[in-house]
Write a protein that holds these residues in place. Sequence first.
Motif, short mmCIF file in Angstrom:
data_model
loop_
_atom_site.label_atom_id
_atom_site.label_comp_id
_atom_site.label_asym_id
_atom_site.label_seq_id
_atom_site.Cartn_x
_atom_site.Cartn_y
_atom_site.Cartn_z
N LEU A 4 0.83 -1.20 0.00
CA LEU A 4 0.00 0.00 0.00
C LEU A 4 0.86 1.25 0.00
N VAL A 5 1.89 1.28 0.85
CA VAL A 5 2.77 2.45 0.89
C VAL A 5 3.45 2.66 -0.47
N ALA A 6 3.92 1.57 -1.06
CA ALA A 6 4.56 1.68 -2.38
C ALA A 6 3.57 2.19 -3.43
N ALA A 7 2.34 1.69 -3.39
CA ALA A 7 1.31 2.13 -4.34
C ALA A 7 1.04 3.62 -4.19
N VAL A 8 0.91 4.09 -2.95
CA VAL A 8 0.63 5.50 -2.69
C VAL A 8 1.79 6.37 -3.18
N GLU A 9 3.02 5.97 -2.88
CA GLU A 9 4.18 6.76 -3.31
C GLU A 9 4.24 6.86 -4.83
N ILE A 10 4.04 5.74 -5.51
CA ILE A 10 4.09 5.74 -6.98
C ILE A 10 2.95 6.59 -7.54
N GLN A 11 1.74 6.40 -7.02
CA GLN A 11 0.59 7.13 -7.53
C GLN A 11 0.75 8.63 -7.37
N VAL A 12 1.21 9.04 -6.22
CA VAL A 12 1.32 10.48 -5.94
C VAL A 12 2.50 11.10 -6.67
N ARG A 13 3.69 10.52 -6.49
CA ARG A 13 4.90 11.14 -7.02
C ARG A 13 5.01 11.04 -8.55
N LEU A 14 4.63 9.90 -9.10
CA LEU A 14 4.87 9.66 -10.53
C LEU A 14 3.64 9.83 -11.41
N VAL A 15 2.46 9.87 -10.81
CA VAL A 15 1.23 9.98 -11.62
C VAL A 15 0.48 11.28 -11.32
N GLU A 16 0.05 11.45 -10.09
CA GLU A 16 -0.84 12.57 -9.79
C GLU A 16 -0.13 13.91 -9.80
N GLU A 17 1.06 14.01 -9.19
CA GLU A 17 1.76 15.30 -9.18
C GLU A 17 2.12 15.76 -10.58
N PRO A 18 2.68 14.89 -11.44
CA PRO A 18 2.93 15.32 -12.81
C PRO A 18 1.65 15.75 -13.53
N TYR A 19 0.56 15.02 -13.32
CA TYR A 19 -0.71 15.38 -13.95
C TYR A 19 -1.19 16.74 -13.47
N LEU A 20 -1.12 16.99 -12.17
CA LEU A 20 -1.59 18.26 -11.63
C LEU A 20 -0.72 19.43 -12.09
N LEU A 21 0.57 19.19 -12.25
CA LEU A 21 1.43 20.23 -12.80
C LEU A 21 1.07 20.55 -14.24
N ARG A 22 0.75 19.50 -15.00
CA ARG A 22 0.34 19.73 -16.39
C ARG A 22 -1.01 20.43 -16.45
N ALA A 23 -1.92 20.03 -15.57
CA ALA A 23 -3.28 20.56 -15.62
C ALA A 23 -3.40 21.97 -15.04
N HIS A 24 -2.65 22.23 -13.96
CA HIS A 24 -2.84 23.50 -13.24
C HIS A 24 -1.60 24.39 -13.24
N GLY A 25 -0.50 23.89 -13.75
CA GLY A 25 0.69 24.70 -13.93
C GLY A 25 1.17 25.41 -12.68
N ALA A 26 1.37 26.74 -12.82
CA ALA A 26 1.96 27.54 -11.75
C ALA A 26 1.11 27.53 -10.48
N ARG A 27 -0.20 27.40 -10.64
CA ARG A 27 -1.06 27.41 -9.45
C ARG A 27 -0.78 26.20 -8.56
N TYR A 28 -0.65 25.02 -9.19
CA TYR A 28 -0.34 23.84 -8.39
C TYR A 28 1.10 23.90 -7.87
N ALA A 29 2.02 24.38 -8.69
CA ALA A 29 3.42 24.48 -8.26
C ALA A 29 3.53 25.38 -7.03
N GLY A 30 2.80 26.51 -7.04
CA GLY A 30 2.83 27.39 -5.89
C GLY A 30 2.22 26.75 -4.65
N TYR A 31 1.10 26.06 -4.85
CA TYR A 31 0.44 25.35 -3.75
C TYR A 31 1.36 24.28 -3.18
N ALA A 32 2.01 23.52 -4.06
CA ALA A 32 2.88 22.43 -3.63
C ALA A 32 4.15 22.94 -2.97
N SER A 33 4.52 24.18 -3.20
CA SER A 33 5.70 24.75 -2.55
C SER A 33 5.40 25.20 -1.13
#
Length: 215
Positions: free
Chosen positions: A159-188
Motif C-alpha cells: 500500500l505504501v509503495a502504491a501511494v508513493e508511486i501514484q502520488v509522485r509519478l502519476v498525480e503530481e505530474p498530472y496536476l502540474l500539467r493541468a494547473h501549472g503555476a497554481r499547483y506548483a505554488g500550492y505544492a511549494s
Amino acid sequence: MTIASLVLLALYLALAFGGRTLVQLRSTGSTGFKGISGRPFSAEWAGGVLFVAAVVLFLAAPLLALAGAAEPIAALDGPLGHALGFVLFFAGLTGTLVAQWAMGRSWRIGVDEKEKTELVTAGPFALVRNPIFSAMVPAFAGLALLVPNAASLLGAAALVAAVEIQVRLVEEPYLLRAHGARYAGYASRVGRFVPGVGLLRAAGVRPPRARGGLR
C-alpha cells in the motif's frame, strides 16, 4: 481479532470506495473511478496493481490466520497492539471520509488526462496535499496491527509503495500539467503527506512527461 479485521476492512471498502462512488455518481453522473490505467509496467499501472495487491493481502491475512496457515508476529500481537490498531483504523477511516468530502466533485480514483478537475486547496488540503492517502495508510496500518502476520505486513508495504508511486509519478505530474503555476505554488507551501514535508519548488518546476514508466 481476525473477524474484527475482516469486518473493518469491509467497512472501509464499503464507505471509502463503494459509498463514495455512489455519492459521486449521484452528484456528477460519473463514478469518478478510472481503474488501473497505463501500459503494463508504467507508473500508473504499477500503482494500481500494487493497490489491488495490498487489498488482497489484507483480505488474506485474517483468512490465513483463521486457517492456521500464518502465525502472528509475537512482538506486535497483543492487547496494546490491538488497541492501537483500532485507534489507527477509526482515525484513518474518519480522515479518509472527511478528505473525500472536502474534494467534492473533484474526487477521482486514478487519473484521466482528458479531464481537468478543480484544484482543491481548502479544508484538510490546506494542511497536506494528499490527505486521503495520509489517512488511508494509518487505517490499513491499524488493520495490520489487528492481525500482524506476514500477509498483513506485506499488504502494508504494498500500500505504501502504491501511494508513493501514484502520488509522485502519476498525480503530481498530472496536476502540474493541468494547473501549472497554481499547483506548483500550492505544492511549494503545503506538504505532500505530512505538513511541511515534501514541498516542491515553485520556481523552475517542469511538468514531467505524461505516462512515464518506472525508472
